[in-house]
Design a protein around this motif. Structure first.
Motif, PDB file in Angstrom:
ATOM      1  N   GLY A  73       0.811  -1.219   0.000  1.00  0.00           N
ATOM      2  CA  GLY A  73       0.000   0.000   0.000  1.00  0.00           C
ATOM      3  C   GLY A  73       0.839   1.260   0.000  1.00  0.00           C
ATOM      4  O   GLY A  73       0.409   2.306  -0.525  1.00  0.00           O
ATOM      5  N   ASN A  99      -2.842  -3.855   3.007  1.00  0.00           N
ATOM      6  CA  ASN A  99      -2.755  -2.988   1.838  1.00  0.00           C
ATOM      7  C   ASN A  99      -3.668  -1.769   1.994  1.00  0.00           C
ATOM      8  O   ASN A  99      -3.286  -0.641   1.650  1.00  0.00           O
ATOM      9  N   MET A 100      -4.843  -1.992   2.539  1.00  0.00           N
ATOM     10  CA  MET A 100      -5.775  -0.886   2.756  1.00  0.00           C
ATOM     11  C   MET A 100      -5.242   0.076   3.812  1.00  0.00           C
ATOM     12  O   MET A 100      -5.371   1.297   3.668  1.00  0.00           O
ATOM     13  N   ILE A 101      -4.622  -0.465   4.858  1.00  0.00           N
ATOM     14  CA  ILE A 101      -4.022   0.392   5.897  1.00  0.00           C
ATOM     15  C   ILE A 101      -2.902   1.226   5.282  1.00  0.00           C
ATOM     16  O   ILE A 101      -2.787   2.433   5.540  1.00  0.00           O
ATOM     17  N   ARG A 129      -6.545 -12.450   3.006  1.00  0.00           N
ATOM     18  CA  ARG A 129      -7.326 -11.337   3.561  1.00  0.00           C
ATOM     19  C   ARG A 129      -6.464 -10.450   4.455  1.00  0.00           C
ATOM     20  O   ARG A 129      -6.718  -9.252   4.570  1.00  0.00           O
ATOM     21  N   ALA A 139     -14.875  -2.454   5.009  1.00  0.00           N
ATOM     22  CA  ALA A 139     -14.793  -2.643   3.555  1.00  0.00           C
ATOM     23  C   ALA A 139     -14.580  -4.103   3.193  1.00  0.00           C
ATOM     24  O   ALA A 139     -15.095  -4.592   2.182  1.00  0.00           O
ATOM     25  N   MET A 140     -13.816  -4.837   4.026  1.00  0.00           N
ATOM     26  CA  MET A 140     -13.528  -6.244   3.746  1.00  0.00           C
ATOM     27  C   MET A 140     -14.693  -7.161   4.073  1.00  0.00           C
ATOM     28  O   MET A 140     -14.913  -8.160   3.400  1.00  0.00           O
ATOM     29  N   ALA A 153     -11.093  -0.271   7.021  1.00  0.00           N
ATOM     30  CA  ALA A 153     -10.624  -1.459   6.300  1.00  0.00           C
ATOM     31  C   ALA A 153     -11.447  -2.686   6.682  1.00  0.00           C
ATOM     32  O   ALA A 153     -11.817  -3.494   5.825  1.00  0.00           O
ATOM     33  N   ARG A 184      -2.642   2.222   2.301  1.00  0.00           N
ATOM     34  CA  ARG A 184      -3.200   3.205   1.387  1.00  0.00           C
ATOM     35  C   ARG A 184      -3.962   4.307   2.097  1.00  0.00           C
ATOM     36  O   ARG A 184      -4.473   5.231   1.458  1.00  0.00           O
ATOM     37  N   THR A 221      -4.606  -8.160   2.181  1.00  0.00           N
ATOM     38  CA  THR A 221      -5.570  -7.171   1.694  1.00  0.00           C
ATOM     39  C   THR A 221      -5.846  -6.107   2.747  1.00  0.00           C
ATOM     40  O   THR A 221      -5.877  -4.904   2.445  1.00  0.00           O
ATOM     41  N   PHE A 222      -6.031  -6.552   3.980  1.00  0.00           N
ATOM     42  CA  PHE A 222      -6.254  -5.627   5.093  1.00  0.00           C
ATOM     43  C   PHE A 222      -5.072  -4.671   5.248  1.00  0.00           C
ATOM     44  O   PHE A 222      -5.244  -3.453   5.354  1.00  0.00           O
ATOM     45  N   TYR A 280      -6.493   3.788   4.730  1.00  0.00           N
ATOM     46  CA  TYR A 280      -7.721   3.425   5.438  1.00  0.00           C
ATOM     47  C   TYR A 280      -7.467   3.396   6.941  1.00  0.00           C
ATOM     48  O   TYR A 280      -6.377   3.033   7.395  1.00  0.00           O
TER      49      TYR A 280
END
Length: 343
Positions: free
Chosen positions: A217, A276-278, A270, A290-291, A287, A280, A273-274, A282
């Motif tokens: 991210g 990556n959102m942090i 997951r 959204a997941m 996060a 970026r 993914t979590f 989130y």
């Protein structure tokens, strides 16, 4: 309800198995087990999901493409009813929700049964592995526990892609029973004697996956991630060897290194993914919402960090993830500090 107790025969395969949990990994395990000659008593929390499975033969929320063999699978919302006739219980509930899910059960509910943990997390507040929690709350002997270790993503099981699992257990015959029941044309299994060590590694690889997601991210590349994962493997080794020393443990085996690699690199992870959102920008809550799935690494990092307050193992990656998620330190700032600690 009158409780009946079953004692698992180490020389005969179980005929009834309980699977606790309604998520993607639980659904995948139900699919695998139902391909063998065994009755699966499947506990799910949601009555709506149960009704959907009974009517259409698939889980409406997770791995909905997987067809459930309702001749061999008996879904129920009564957890005691799922356990009662079962000789082996597979716990596949996110660790944070294990205490709530098991709360209705009598302390003797697991008597005479083997218990397999397919959970890759720790119970918050207790900082306990799921096997340790069940042992303490229900008096299950340690030699009756098994651990289902990777590397294996539920999504690839649903697609029937060739996959591998490792079953950890102190009793080789017991571990071999579960390995046999899970084995099929697209899944191969092996056994090891390590239980808590494999479980700790499964917990920590999710934290590392969060770290890798944060790095992605923040726009760090593959070169950095390779170094991050290599250093993380050393952190895991130091921590596990201190808490659960076992000279015969091969940390390069699939249950350890393999599980770490698939979780840190796969599109299905997951936890990655979590993270990556942090990375970026989130918030943790944003996060998670959204997941709409549980990232075990979020809860696990707090447990491991708190355990390490007394153990004092050198774990800069674990520390960095904890600072980002729980102390709200900027991911960019924390990784700027972390990158100078890596080799």
């Amino acid at each position: 309800m009158k409780l009946r107790f079953f004692h698992l025969n180490l020389f005969a395969l179980p005929t009834q198995i309980a699977v606790l949990g309604g998520g993607s990994w639980a659904t995948a395990l139900v699919k695998l087990l139902s391909e063998n000659d065994v009755q699966v008593n499947w506990w799910l929390r949601s009555q709506a999901d149960l009704d959907h499975i009974a009517r259409y033969g698939h889980n409406p929320r997770y791995l909905s493409s997987v067809q459930i063999n309702c001749d061999k699978v008996r879904p129920t919302a009564d957890i005691a009813l799922a356990l009662q006739p079962s000789e082996l219980v597979v716990v596949c509930i996110p660790a944070a929700f294990v205490p709530e899910a098991l709360a209705p059960l009598d302390r003797r509910a697991f008597q005479g049964k083997a218990v397999a943990s397919a959970v890759k997390g720790m119970v918050p507040g207790r900082n306990a592995l799921v096997t340790d929690y069940v042992a303490e709350e229900f008096g299950v002997p340690l030699d009756r526990f098994l651990v289902i270790a990777g590397p294996c993503h539920a999504e690839e099981v649903a697609l029937e892609k060739l996959s591998y699992l490792t079953i950890g257990g102190l009793q080789p015959a017991l571990a071999q029973q579960l390995a046999t029941l899970l084995r099929c044309r697209y899944l191969r299994t092996t056994t090891i004697a390590d239980v808590n060590g494999a479980e700790y590694c499964a917990v920590m690889k999710n934290i590392v996956a969060v770290a890798c997601g944060i790095a992605h991210g923040l726009n760090y590349g593959d070169n950095f991630q390779a170094v991050l994962v290599a250093n993380a493997m050393q952190e895991i080794r130091r921590f596990v060897d201190l808490l659960e020393p076992q000279p015969q443990r091969d940390m390069n085996a699939s249950a350890y290194l393999g599980d770490l690699l698939v979780t840190t690199y796969s599109q299905f992870s997951r936890n990655r993914t979590f993270g990556n959102m942090i990375g970026r920008g989130y918030s943790v809550l944003g996060a998670q919402m959204a997941m709409n799935m549980v990232a075990e690494g979020y809860y696990a990092v707090k447990c491991v960090y708190e355990i390490n307050q007394t153990q004092q193992v050198d774990m800069p990656i674990i520390k960095a993830v904890y600072h980002i998620l729980y102390e709200k330190i900027s991911p960019a700032v924390e990784f700027k500090i972390l990158k100078d600690r890596l080799k």
